[in-house]
Design a protein around this motif. Structure first.
Motif, PDB file in Angstrom:
ATOM      1  N   GLU A 201      45.253  31.972  51.293  1.00  0.00           N
ATOM      2  CA  GLU A 201      44.364  30.972  50.701  1.00  0.00           C
ATOM      3  C   GLU A 201      43.041  31.608  50.272  1.00  0.00           C
ATOM      4  O   GLU A 201      42.497  31.294  49.204  1.00  0.00           O
ATOM      5  N   LEU A 202      42.519  32.500  51.112  1.00  0.00           N
ATOM      6  CA  LEU A 202      41.274  33.183  50.785  1.00  0.00           C
ATOM      7  C   LEU A 202      41.429  34.039  49.531  1.00  0.00           C
ATOM      8  O   LEU A 202      40.546  34.056  48.653  1.00  0.00           O
ATOM      9  N   HIS A 203      42.552  34.740  49.423  1.00  0.00           N
ATOM     10  CA  HIS A 203      42.809  35.567  48.247  1.00  0.00           C
ATOM     11  C   HIS A 203      42.825  34.722  46.979  1.00  0.00           C
ATOM     12  O   HIS A 203      42.221  35.088  45.956  1.00  0.00           O
ATOM     13  N   ARG A 204      43.467  33.575  47.048  1.00  0.00           N
ATOM     14  CA  ARG A 204      43.526  32.700  45.866  1.00  0.00           C
ATOM     15  C   ARG A 204      42.168  32.075  45.549  1.00  0.00           C
ATOM     16  O   ARG A 204      41.895  31.722  44.400  1.00  0.00           O
ATOM     17  N   SER A 205      41.322  31.951  46.563  1.00  0.00           N
ATOM     18  CA  SER A 205      39.983  31.440  46.318  1.00  0.00           C
ATOM     19  C   SER A 205      39.129  32.458  45.572  1.00  0.00           C
ATOM     20  O   SER A 205      38.365  32.099  44.666  1.00  0.00           O
ATOM     21  N   LEU A 206      39.257  33.721  45.962  1.00  0.00           N
ATOM     22  CA  LEU A 206      38.413  34.769  45.393  1.00  0.00           C
ATOM     23  C   LEU A 206      38.982  35.375  44.121  1.00  0.00           C
ATOM     24  O   LEU A 206      38.257  36.059  43.386  1.00  0.00           O
ATOM     25  N   SER A 207      40.263  35.143  43.854  1.00  0.00           N
ATOM     26  CA  SER A 207      40.915  35.745  42.690  1.00  0.00           C
ATOM     27  C   SER A 207      41.554  34.666  41.827  1.00  0.00           C
ATOM     28  O   SER A 207      42.532  34.041  42.226  1.00  0.00           O
ATOM     29  N   LYS A 208      41.006  34.462  40.634  1.00  0.00           N
ATOM     30  CA  LYS A 208      41.597  33.508  39.692  1.00  0.00           C
ATOM     31  C   LYS A 208      43.004  33.943  39.309  1.00  0.00           C
ATOM     32  O   LYS A 208      43.899  33.113  39.112  1.00  0.00           O
ATOM     33  N   ARG A 209      43.203  35.245  39.228  1.00  0.00           N
ATOM     34  CA  ARG A 209      44.528  35.768  38.895  1.00  0.00           C
ATOM     35  C   ARG A 209      45.552  35.370  39.954  1.00  0.00           C
ATOM     36  O   ARG A 209      46.664  34.932  39.632  1.00  0.00           O
ATOM     37  N   ALA A 210      45.168  35.495  41.227  1.00  0.00           N
ATOM     38  CA  ALA A 210      46.086  35.126  42.309  1.00  0.00           C
ATOM     39  C   ALA A 210      46.351  33.625  42.289  1.00  0.00           C
ATOM     40  O   ALA A 210      47.497  33.179  42.525  1.00  0.00           O
ATOM     41  N   PHE A 211      45.326  32.822  42.025  1.00  0.00           N
ATOM     42  CA  PHE A 211      45.522  31.376  41.938  1.00  0.00           C
ATOM     43  C   PHE A 211      46.491  31.051  40.805  1.00  0.00           C
ATOM     44  O   PHE A 211      47.386  30.206  40.958  1.00  0.00           O
TER      45      PHE A 211
END
Length: 402
Positions: A313-323
């Motif tokens: 969840e943290l990764h998707r918060s900090l990375s638009k690409r991951a989201f």
């Protein structure tokens, strides 16, 4: 300044307003005052959610969430119809994108039937008839799901309260509560004192703090989780509401696609720890509140048990690409350029000392007091029956001491 009433309700979100509204309906003539610290209603969870009228399919049969969501969805549609509040009963799809999700999808079908919710199973071809741009192996359609602007609902409830003779005070943050056998006194930050025969705590993100102000141990702590959204630049890719199959270990539903009542489409929310009770962005930090979260043993238990989930969840918060990559599981054609940041919300999640995430609405009573200690989603959907339940308890507290 000092004045009095029969019931004081702390919190002007949809649950607090619904509770006050129910009191005026169940016991006309009861003097009710709502205290809200913001300059208007619905400034936090109520006004910052996805606007979905939930069906109740996810929740354990017999739980308050299941009972009140199913009942509340029908009542919310009726309320909006009666009061000319724009809404739609759109139905929604829950989509499995991986074979490992198929057993959980089938379990949702059974749960829906146990909760009295009509559910239709769909194959890939039927899925694309509803949502041409959504990919998946199988889906279920839940016909009773809808959409509404809950901020408008809350504003209408506030108007109805005023019409019924109740009072809604804005800019009235509670700073002190004194509870005695003869009644309750509440002091607000501006020095005003309100005396009441009973108190209802519907303070949402601050409900545990208000409980402690009243002298009660809530045996839980609100741990705030921020839900971040993006708005879809190509809304034509989504016709209605599309959800992934949720993980039953968590109270969060995962990143989903929601066409709002205004025609816009939002993707989200994720779920990341907020650094303040009202932490709508990473820059919003409240050191005292953060220290309170970190000092609660349950917070560390959550981190220990679910660190992999939290890291994602943290990764998707900090990375638009991951989201975007996560969103592509449901909507393969979406690109980073399609996503525009949208306002975030914060979920007031009750966490017990052992790290258990409260998975049902949590209502507790104390002398002359009713505390609503866990009312995140689907509380907006269920707000009318929740309000009646809390109102009955508050009125019983008064009658017991007449």
């Amino acid at each position: 300044m000092s004045d009095g009433c029969d019931v004081v309700v702390i919190g002007g979100g949809i649950v607090g307003l619904s509770t006050a509204y129910a009191i005026t309906r169940l016991a006309p003539g009861t003097r009710v005052t709502v205290l809200e610290k913001e300059p208007g209603p619905a400034r936090h969870q109520t006004g910052r959610n996805s606007g979905v009228i939930h069906s109740g399919i996810y929740y354990r049969p017999g739980s308050l969430k299941a009972r009140f969501a199913v009942q509340g969805a029908a009542e919310m549609v009726k309320f909006c119809t009666e009061h000319d509040i724009p809404h739609q009963v759109t139905g929604k799809l829950i989509v499995a994108t991986d074979r490992a999700e198929l057993p959980r999808l089938h379990a949702l079908v059974q749960r829906g039937r146990e909760n009295g919710i009509p559910v239709r199973e769909l194959g890939p071809a039927q899925l694309t008839e509803y949502e041409p741009y959504v990919g998946g192996l199988a889906a279920i359609r839940v016909g009773t799901t809808g959409i509404v602007d809950y901020g408008q609902v809350a504003s209408r409830l506030a108007d109805l309260l005023t019409d019924a003779g109740a009072e809604v005070r804005y800019g009235a943050e509670v700073s002190l509560i004194s509870r005695r056998a003869s009644g309750i006194a509440v002091r607000t930050a501006d020095g005003a004192v309100l005396r009441a025969r009973a108190l209802v705590n519907c303070a949402g993100l601050h409900c545990d703090r208000v409980a402690r102000l009243a002298g009660d141990d809530p045996a839980m702590r609100i741990v705030p989780f921020r839900g971040e959204y993006y708005e879809l630049g190509r809304p034509e890719l989504v016709r209605g509401l599309v959800y992934p199959v949720p993980d039953p270990a968590f109270p969060f539903l995962g990143v989903h696609l929601t066409r709002g009542i205004d025609g816009s489409v939002h993707l989200g929310p994720n779920a990341v720890p907020a650094l303040a009770r009202e932490g709508y962005g990473w820059s919003a930090v409240h050191p005292r509140e953060l220290a309170g979260t970190l000092s609660w043993p349950g917070s560390w238990q959550i981190a220990r048990r679910h660190w992999r989930y939290g890291a994602g969840e943290l990764h998707r918060s900090l990375s638009k690409r991951a989201f975007t990559q996560a969103a592509r599981r449901l909507l393969p054609d979406v690109t980073e350029a399609d996503l525009c940041p949208a306002p975030a919300g914060v979920r007031a999640q009750a966490v017990l000392r052992d790290g258990t995430l409260a998975d049902d609405f949590l209502i507790r009573e104390a002398p002359r007091t009713v505390h609503v200690l866990n009312a995140p989603s689907p509380a907006a959907t269920a707000s009318l029956p929740i309000g009646r339940e809390v109102a009955r308890r508050a009125l019983a507290a008064i009658e017991a001491r007449v």
